[in-house]
Motif scaffolding. Structure first.
Motif, PDB file in Angstrom:
ATOM      1  N   CYS A  56       1.319  -1.416   0.499  1.00  0.00           N
ATOM      2  CA  CYS A  56       0.023   0.121  -0.234  1.00  0.00           C
ATOM      3  C   CYS A  56       0.651   1.227  -0.023  1.00  0.00           C
ATOM      4  CB  CYS A  56      -0.930   0.341   1.343  1.00  0.00           C
ATOM      5  SG  CYS A  56      -1.647  -1.842   1.613  1.00  0.00           S
ATOM      6  N   TYR A  57       0.653   1.789  -0.767  1.00  0.00           N
ATOM      7  CA  TYR A  57       1.231   3.390  -0.552  1.00  0.00           C
ATOM      8  C   TYR A  57      -0.273   4.582  -0.234  1.00  0.00           C
ATOM      9  CZ  TYR A  57       2.046   8.478  -1.842  1.00  0.00           C
ATOM     10  OH  TYR A  57       3.010   9.563  -1.618  1.00  0.00           O
ATOM     11  N   LEU A  58       0.085   5.164   0.947  1.00  0.00           N
ATOM     12  CA  LEU A  58      -0.698   6.258   1.793  1.00  0.00           C
ATOM     13  C   LEU A  58      -0.632   7.609   1.499  1.00  0.00           C
ATOM     14  CD1 LEU A  58      -0.375   4.990   5.341  1.00  0.00           C
ATOM     15  CD2 LEU A  58      -2.229   4.326   3.070  1.00  0.00           C
ATOM     16  N   GLN A  59      -1.367   8.109   1.033  1.00  0.00           N
ATOM     17  CA  GLN A  59      -1.630   9.477   0.518  1.00  0.00           C
ATOM     18  C   GLN A  59      -1.101  10.255   1.342  1.00  0.00           C
ATOM     19  OE1 GLN A  59      -1.720  10.823  -3.054  1.00  0.00           O
ATOM     20  NE2 GLN A  59      -2.969   9.478  -3.950  1.00  0.00           N
ATOM     21  N   PRO A  60      -0.744  11.469   0.513  1.00  0.00           N
ATOM     22  CA  PRO A  60       0.652  12.777   1.626  1.00  0.00           C
ATOM     23  C   PRO A  60      -0.413  13.537   2.011  1.00  0.00           C
ATOM     24  CG  PRO A  60       1.096  12.828  -0.327  1.00  0.00           C
ATOM     25  CD  PRO A  60       0.366  11.942  -0.916  1.00  0.00           C
ATOM     26  N   ASP A  61      -1.974  13.370   1.860  1.00  0.00           N
ATOM     27  CA  ASP A  61      -2.685  14.374   2.027  1.00  0.00           C
ATOM     28  C   ASP A  61      -3.780  13.782   3.867  1.00  0.00           C
ATOM     29  OD1 ASP A  61      -4.756  13.147   0.612  1.00  0.00           O
ATOM     30  OD2 ASP A  61      -5.921  14.265   0.037  1.00  0.00           O
ATOM     31  N   ILE A  62      -3.466  11.851   3.848  1.00  0.00           N
ATOM     32  CA  ILE A  62      -4.046  11.307   4.821  1.00  0.00           C
ATOM     33  C   ILE A  62      -2.810  12.129   6.537  1.00  0.00           C
ATOM     34  CG2 ILE A  62      -3.852   9.255   5.789  1.00  0.00           C
ATOM     35  CD1 ILE A  62      -4.282   7.872   3.497  1.00  0.00           C
ATOM     36  N   ASP A  63      -4.212  12.547   7.269  1.00  0.00           N
ATOM     37  CA  ASP A  63      -3.396  12.696   9.033  1.00  0.00           C
ATOM     38  C   ASP A  63      -2.469  12.824   9.419  1.00  0.00           C
ATOM     39  OD1 ASP A  63      -3.894  12.772  11.800  1.00  0.00           O
ATOM     40  OD2 ASP A  63      -4.326  15.495  10.523  1.00  0.00           O
ATOM     41  N   TYR A  64      -0.910  12.675   9.380  1.00  0.00           N
ATOM     42  CA  TYR A  64      -0.130  11.993   9.787  1.00  0.00           C
ATOM     43  C   TYR A  64      -0.389  11.191  11.181  1.00  0.00           C
ATOM     44  CZ  TYR A  64      -0.124  15.021  14.773  1.00  0.00           C
ATOM     45  OH  TYR A  64       0.560  15.697  15.693  1.00  0.00           O
ATOM     46  N   VAL A  65      -2.466  11.543  12.062  1.00  0.00           N
ATOM     47  CA  VAL A  65      -2.609  11.001  13.642  1.00  0.00           C
ATOM     48  C   VAL A  65      -2.715   9.130  12.839  1.00  0.00           C
ATOM     49  CG1 VAL A  65      -3.480   9.955  14.882  1.00  0.00           C
ATOM     50  CG2 VAL A  65      -2.128  12.194  14.734  1.00  0.00           C
ATOM     51  N   ASP A  66      -3.278   9.594  11.189  1.00  0.00           N
ATOM     52  CA  ASP A  66      -4.138   8.474  11.085  1.00  0.00           C
ATOM     53  C   ASP A  66      -3.964   7.985  10.174  1.00  0.00           C
ATOM     54  OD1 ASP A  66      -6.757   8.890  11.553  1.00  0.00           O
ATOM     55  OD2 ASP A  66      -7.707  10.107   9.941  1.00  0.00           O
ATOM     56  N   ALA A  93       0.159   7.125  11.054  1.00  0.00           N
ATOM     57  CA  ALA A  93       0.344   6.101  12.108  1.00  0.00           C
ATOM     58  C   ALA A  93      -1.060   4.795  12.401  1.00  0.00           C
ATOM     59  CB  ALA A  93       0.923   7.096  12.853  1.00  0.00           C
ATOM     60  N   ASP A  94      -1.568   4.989  12.400  1.00  0.00           N
ATOM     61  CA  ASP A  94      -3.078   3.759  12.904  1.00  0.00           C
ATOM     62  C   ASP A  94      -3.048   2.859  11.971  1.00  0.00           C
ATOM     63  OD1 ASP A  94      -4.949   3.019  14.631  1.00  0.00           O
ATOM     64  OD2 ASP A  94      -6.266   3.651  13.108  1.00  0.00           O
ATOM     65  N   LEU A  95      -3.205   3.264  10.784  1.00  0.00           N
ATOM     66  CA  LEU A  95      -2.993   2.707   9.343  1.00  0.00           C
ATOM     67  C   LEU A  95      -1.766   1.862   9.017  1.00  0.00           C
ATOM     68  CD1 LEU A  95      -4.483   5.511   6.839  1.00  0.00           C
ATOM     69  CD2 LEU A  95      -5.996   3.834   8.051  1.00  0.00           C
ATOM     70  N   ILE A 121      -8.083  -0.437   5.119  1.00  0.00           N
ATOM     71  CA  ILE A 121      -7.315  -0.580   5.833  1.00  0.00           C
ATOM     72  C   ILE A 121      -7.735  -1.319   7.083  1.00  0.00           C
ATOM     73  CG2 ILE A 121      -4.903  -0.604   7.462  1.00  0.00           C
ATOM     74  CD1 ILE A 121      -4.408   0.764   4.938  1.00  0.00           C
ATOM     75  N   ARG A 122      -8.688  -0.139   7.688  1.00  0.00           N
ATOM     76  CA  ARG A 122      -9.188  -0.085   8.981  1.00  0.00           C
ATOM     77  C   ARG A 122     -10.493  -1.316   9.047  1.00  0.00           C
ATOM     78  NH1 ARG A 122      -8.464   5.236   8.829  1.00  0.00           N
ATOM     79  NH2 ARG A 122     -10.893   6.014   8.007  1.00  0.00           N
ATOM     80  N   ASP A 123     -11.382  -1.667   7.693  1.00  0.00           N
ATOM     81  CA  ASP A 123     -12.243  -2.261   7.684  1.00  0.00           C
ATOM     82  C   ASP A 123     -11.817  -3.838   7.584  1.00  0.00           C
ATOM     83  OD1 ASP A 123     -14.386  -0.582   8.278  1.00  0.00           O
ATOM     84  OD2 ASP A 123     -15.381  -1.304   6.055  1.00  0.00           O
ATOM     85  N   SER A 124     -10.494  -4.139   6.988  1.00  0.00           N
ATOM     86  CA  SER A 124      -9.890  -5.452   6.902  1.00  0.00           C
ATOM     87  C   SER A 124      -8.907  -5.429   8.227  1.00  0.00           C
ATOM     88  CB  SER A 124      -7.873  -5.172   5.764  1.00  0.00           C
ATOM     89  OG  SER A 124      -8.753  -4.613   4.532  1.00  0.00           O
ATOM     90  N   ALA A 125      -8.901  -4.662   9.460  1.00  0.00           N
ATOM     91  CA  ALA A 125      -8.212  -5.297  10.102  1.00  0.00           C
ATOM     92  C   ALA A 125      -9.283  -5.344  11.576  1.00  0.00           C
ATOM     93  CB  ALA A 125      -7.575  -3.865  11.170  1.00  0.00           C
ATOM     94  N   ARG A 126     -10.500  -4.887  11.541  1.00  0.00           N
ATOM     95  CA  ARG A 126     -11.719  -4.910  12.179  1.00  0.00           C
ATOM     96  C   ARG A 126     -12.081  -5.727  11.828  1.00  0.00           C
ATOM     97  NH1 ARG A 126     -17.226  -2.553  10.737  1.00  0.00           N
ATOM     98  NH2 ARG A 126     -18.735  -3.383  11.622  1.00  0.00           N
ATOM     99  N   PHE A 127     -12.207  -6.908  10.971  1.00  0.00           N
ATOM    100  CA  PHE A 127     -12.591  -8.501  10.581  1.00  0.00           C
ATOM    101  C   PHE A 127     -11.534  -8.933  10.499  1.00  0.00           C
ATOM    102  CE2 PHE A 127     -16.214  -5.438   9.322  1.00  0.00           C
ATOM    103  CZ  PHE A 127     -17.279  -6.265   9.422  1.00  0.00           C
ATOM    104  N   ASN A 128     -10.178  -8.281  10.296  1.00  0.00           N
ATOM    105  CA  ASN A 128      -9.400  -9.652  10.466  1.00  0.00           C
ATOM    106  C   ASN A 128      -9.435 -10.307   8.753  1.00  0.00           C
ATOM    107  OD1 ASN A 128      -6.664 -10.970  11.546  1.00  0.00           O
ATOM    108  ND2 ASN A 128      -7.228 -12.471  11.495  1.00  0.00           N
TER     109      ASN A 128
END
Length: 311
Positions: A172-182, A184-186, A280-287
């Motif tokens: 995965c490549y995370l676009q630079p406009d994603i908040d830095y806190v997000d 780290a979580d992602l 990504i968050r839903d993938s983690a939620r459902f594993n």
């Protein structure tokens, strides 16, 4: 203008209202269909794998497996029930209700191809070989007292499926406009799932470009609405996929409860999927790696998809 859209709709509190279509559903005309009734609460229905109808579907596969194991000659019912057990164990011990699962679930689509040369053939033969190698007298994952032994089997399956290129791990490549806190979580969630994080979108092997979520896809804005798309129709039943739920939650429902023709899953439009970070968050939620089609932005929608209704 007439705002009625065909092949598109939602369920909301189990009351289907065909004319109350959101702009979001309009954008995905090709991949959503009206649905009524209650979404399944469990990803696996073992009784389906114990039915005579399902056992018949395993006949060609069973003949091929029996040729590999002539001494035991596993029959269609054994293999059908074994498949149901593997799926149930994954849901119980690797699914969304599990605690600290050691790795993600195997993709459920690997278990749907019942051809004698498909991935399920490999999964079943590897499982039977592993049983022989370990000297197990029988395969009963659901009552096994040693869960770690079964995890070792699944790790073996993961390694062999990966070696055969049937199990692939997202990069995965995370676009630079994603908040830095997000970010780290992602990153933390992605790495726990076995994903790789790329430094640039041009990096070799990138499979998903991750965008910042927009309001329309945030969970709090989709919680009370459900969308589905039809994957297959057999007789009076339709196999549907529920948006923002894993492929393992796809289910057969009465064909009268849907409209529109089945739609095959799209291939990546240009080599990599472009999806919102909720993927990504839903993938983690459902594993479990989620279906990227549910998270595609408007501009990535397949050619010919519906546009918002004009005022």
């Amino acid at each position: 203008h007439d705002k009625k859209l065909t092949n598109c709709g939602t369920t909301n509190n189990n009351n289907f209202e065909p004319n109350r279509l959101s702009r979001w559903s309009a954008l995905f005309k090709r991949t959503s269909v009206p649905a009524m009734g209650v979404r399944r609460k469990c990803a696996v229905r073992r009784m389906e794998y114990e039915s005579e109808e399902m056992c018949k579907r395993f006949e060609p596969l069973a003949e091929k497996v029996a040729s590999v194991f002539p001494e035991t000659q596993p029959d269609r019912r054994e293999l059908s029930e074994l498949t149901g057990q593997l799926l149930q164990f994954m849901e119980d011990h690797l699914g969304r209700e599990s605690i600290n699962p050691p790795f993600p679930k195997l993709p459920s689509l690997l278990f749907r191809n019942l051809s004698p040369t498909g991935p399920l053939f490999l999964i079943l033969t590897l499982t039977l070989e592993y049983k022989k190698m370990k000297g197990w007298q029988r395969l009963d994952f659901l009552t096994s007292s040693d869960k770690e032994e079964v995890f070792e089997l699944f790790q073996y399956l993961r390694e062999e499926l990966s070696r055969k290129k049937l199990l692939k791990f997202p990069k995965c490549y995370l676009q630079p406009d994603i908040d830095y806190v997000d970010v780290a979580d992602l990153k933390e969630k992605a790495e726990k799932l076995g994903f790789t994080i790329a430094k640039t979108p041009e990096e070799k092997g990138v499979t998903h470009v991750i965008l910042r979520d927009i309001d329309a896809v945030k969970e709090e804005n989709t919680f009370n609405s459900e969308y589905c798309r039809t994957l297959e129709i057999q007789g009076n039943k339709a196999l549907v996929h529920w948006w923002y739920w894993p492929d393992s939650y796809d289910e057969w429902i009465p064909v009268d409860n849907i409209s529109g023709d089945p739609e095959a899953d799209e291939e990546p439009p240009s080599g990599a999927w472009t999806v919102y970070s909720r993927w990504i968050r839903d993938s983690a939620r459902f594993n479990e790696v989620m279906n990227p089609i549910d998270y595609m932005p408007e501009e990535e929608n397949p050619e010919g998809a519906a546009k918002p209704a004009e005022e």
